[in-house]
Design a protein around this motif. Structure first.
Motif, short mmCIF file in Angstrom:
data_model
loop_
_atom_site.label_atom_id
_atom_site.label_comp_id
_atom_site.label_asym_id
_atom_site.label_seq_id
_atom_site.Cartn_x
_atom_site.Cartn_y
_atom_site.Cartn_z
N LEU A 1 27.28 70.11 -33.96
CA LEU A 1 26.67 68.96 -33.28
C LEU A 1 26.42 67.82 -34.24
O LEU A 1 25.99 68.17 -35.31
CB LEU A 1 25.09 69.51 -32.66
CG LEU A 1 25.36 70.80 -31.48
CD1 LEU A 1 23.97 70.95 -31.26
CD2 LEU A 1 26.11 70.28 -30.73
N LYS B 1 23.12 62.85 -34.20
CA LYS B 1 22.94 62.33 -33.07
C LYS B 1 22.35 63.25 -31.98
O LYS B 1 21.10 63.09 -31.32
CB LYS B 1 23.88 61.46 -32.35
CG LYS B 1 23.78 60.45 -31.33
CD LYS B 1 24.66 59.57 -31.04
CE LYS B 1 24.59 58.41 -30.24
NZ LYS B 1 25.72 57.60 -29.98
N THR B 2 23.09 64.12 -31.75
CA THR B 2 22.91 65.30 -30.51
C THR B 2 21.67 66.14 -31.00
O THR B 2 20.68 66.41 -30.53
CB THR B 2 24.26 65.93 -30.40
OG1 THR B 2 25.08 65.09 -29.69
CG2 THR B 2 23.66 67.16 -29.42
N GLN B 3 21.66 66.37 -32.50
CA GLN B 3 20.64 67.08 -32.85
C GLN B 3 19.36 66.33 -32.86
O GLN B 3 18.19 66.84 -32.47
CB GLN B 3 20.63 67.52 -34.45
CG GLN B 3 21.85 68.43 -34.79
CD GLN B 3 22.07 68.82 -36.20
OE1 GLN B 3 21.24 69.14 -36.92
NE2 GLN B 3 23.56 68.90 -36.39
N VAL C 1 23.41 66.93 -22.28
CA VAL C 1 23.09 66.15 -23.28
C VAL C 1 23.85 66.11 -24.45
O VAL C 1 24.36 64.99 -24.85
CB VAL C 1 21.68 66.69 -24.20
CG1 VAL C 1 21.35 65.83 -25.36
CG2 VAL C 1 20.68 66.75 -23.06
N MET C 2 24.79 67.07 -24.35
CA MET C 2 25.74 67.20 -25.32
C MET C 2 26.96 66.52 -25.03
O MET C 2 27.57 65.73 -26.01
CB MET C 2 26.26 68.74 -25.87
CG MET C 2 25.28 69.61 -26.43
SD MET C 2 25.52 71.28 -26.55
CE MET C 2 27.15 71.50 -27.02
N LEU D 1 26.33 62.81 -25.60
CA LEU D 1 26.20 62.08 -27.12
C LEU D 1 27.26 62.47 -27.72
O LEU D 1 27.56 61.65 -28.87
CB LEU D 1 24.84 62.41 -27.65
CG LEU D 1 23.68 62.07 -26.69
CD1 LEU D 1 22.36 62.62 -27.31
CD2 LEU D 1 23.67 60.52 -26.91
N ASP D 2 27.94 63.62 -27.63
CA ASP D 2 28.96 64.09 -28.46
C ASP D 2 30.21 64.50 -27.87
O ASP D 2 31.08 64.70 -28.67
CB ASP D 2 28.68 65.60 -28.94
CG ASP D 2 27.98 65.51 -30.47
OD1 ASP D 2 27.84 64.47 -30.98
OD2 ASP D 2 27.71 66.65 -31.03
#
Lengths: 144, 144
Positions: free
Chosen positions: A2, A5-7, A78-79, A82-83
DNA sequence: ATTTAATGCTTTCTAAAAAAACGCAATATG
DNA sequence: CATATTGCGTTTTTTTAGAAAGCATTAAAT
């Protein structure tokens, strides 16, 4: 892996989910408590707002809060936001599909296995939500 | 997502595995057939050799070939070699572990779920080998 | 031995992406 | 109006991916 950003997003969302009554929380507070660079966090929260996961209020007493129930926010969502793709190959991605150049997909052994990997991941990441990760599971104590 | 490097590696390994008798194959041949930039491929094959997955012979009649049986080369091994961790968080990685800064691991809901994701991935990627992906599975015909 | 056909290896370059910072605009509250 | 706060485009910095260059080394054939 990840991205940061995602973290950061997961940490911020966990933090917000742990607040009672869904009251507005300052970016600065999250930044400080979770040690996330302020301006970077600002952008992340804004993206989460645009995706209608969070909402915000400006001015005094303002801040960020959930736009929907944390138990309705999948980790996968979410992942992806952003990812990007969760899949290991884009030729196997459900939301970000792209044909691979030198591979016909049928008859490609890698393709088939990467589909299995994708499904195994989604089975977890689409089931688990922010509510799941926000609940500290201290009752599971590992013996060291 | 897998890096180009790892994707190229898989293609090259599949190509080599499909050759009979494990005879040396020129880098240039793989490069051409699989449309992989020659010099980039050179580096990739060299890494695979250093990891004792492939071996090579110089001079006329030389080239690359397997150092071990393709059925003993896990997909996970290749991915770790060229791309690093398979896990989504380093605090959950078996081979590239690093402590996360603001997280105590016990009591971190994300940690627990990411362990599940890791295990789901490894269950597939450590079981499947180059031999598996090299075998074209044309008998499974998808109806379009 | 010499030539030729290959890989070996270190270095460098470039471009893209990730991570972060800046500055001012917009908005809400009291 | 004053103050607190997010909104948002721009810019900068850092890191990583991807690729190329160039010379060194080795092996085989003649």
């Amino acid at each position: 892996m990840l991205s940061k950003k995602t973290q950061y997003a997961f940490q911020a969302l966990m933090y917000l989910a742990q607040k009672k009554n869904n009251e507005p929380v300052l970016i600065a507070e999250i930044s400080k408590k979770k040690k996330i660079p302020l301006k970077f966090l600002e952008n992340i929260l804004l993206e989460l707002k645009k995706a209608e996961i969070l909402d915000s209020k400006k001015g005094k007493g303002g801040g960020y809060f959930f736009a929907k129930n944390p138990k309705d926010v999948q980790l996968a969502t979410v992942m992806r936001l952003l990812d990007g793709p969760i899949s290991l190959l884009s030729c196997v991605s459900l939301y970000f599909y792209e044909k691979c150049n030198n591979c016909d997909e049928r008859g490609c052994g890698l393709h088939l296995i990467m589909e299995q990997v994708r499904d195994a991941n989604l089975k977890i990441l689409e089931k688990k939500t922010i509510a799941d990760i926000a609940t500290k599971q201290n009752h599971i104590v590992k013996s060291v």
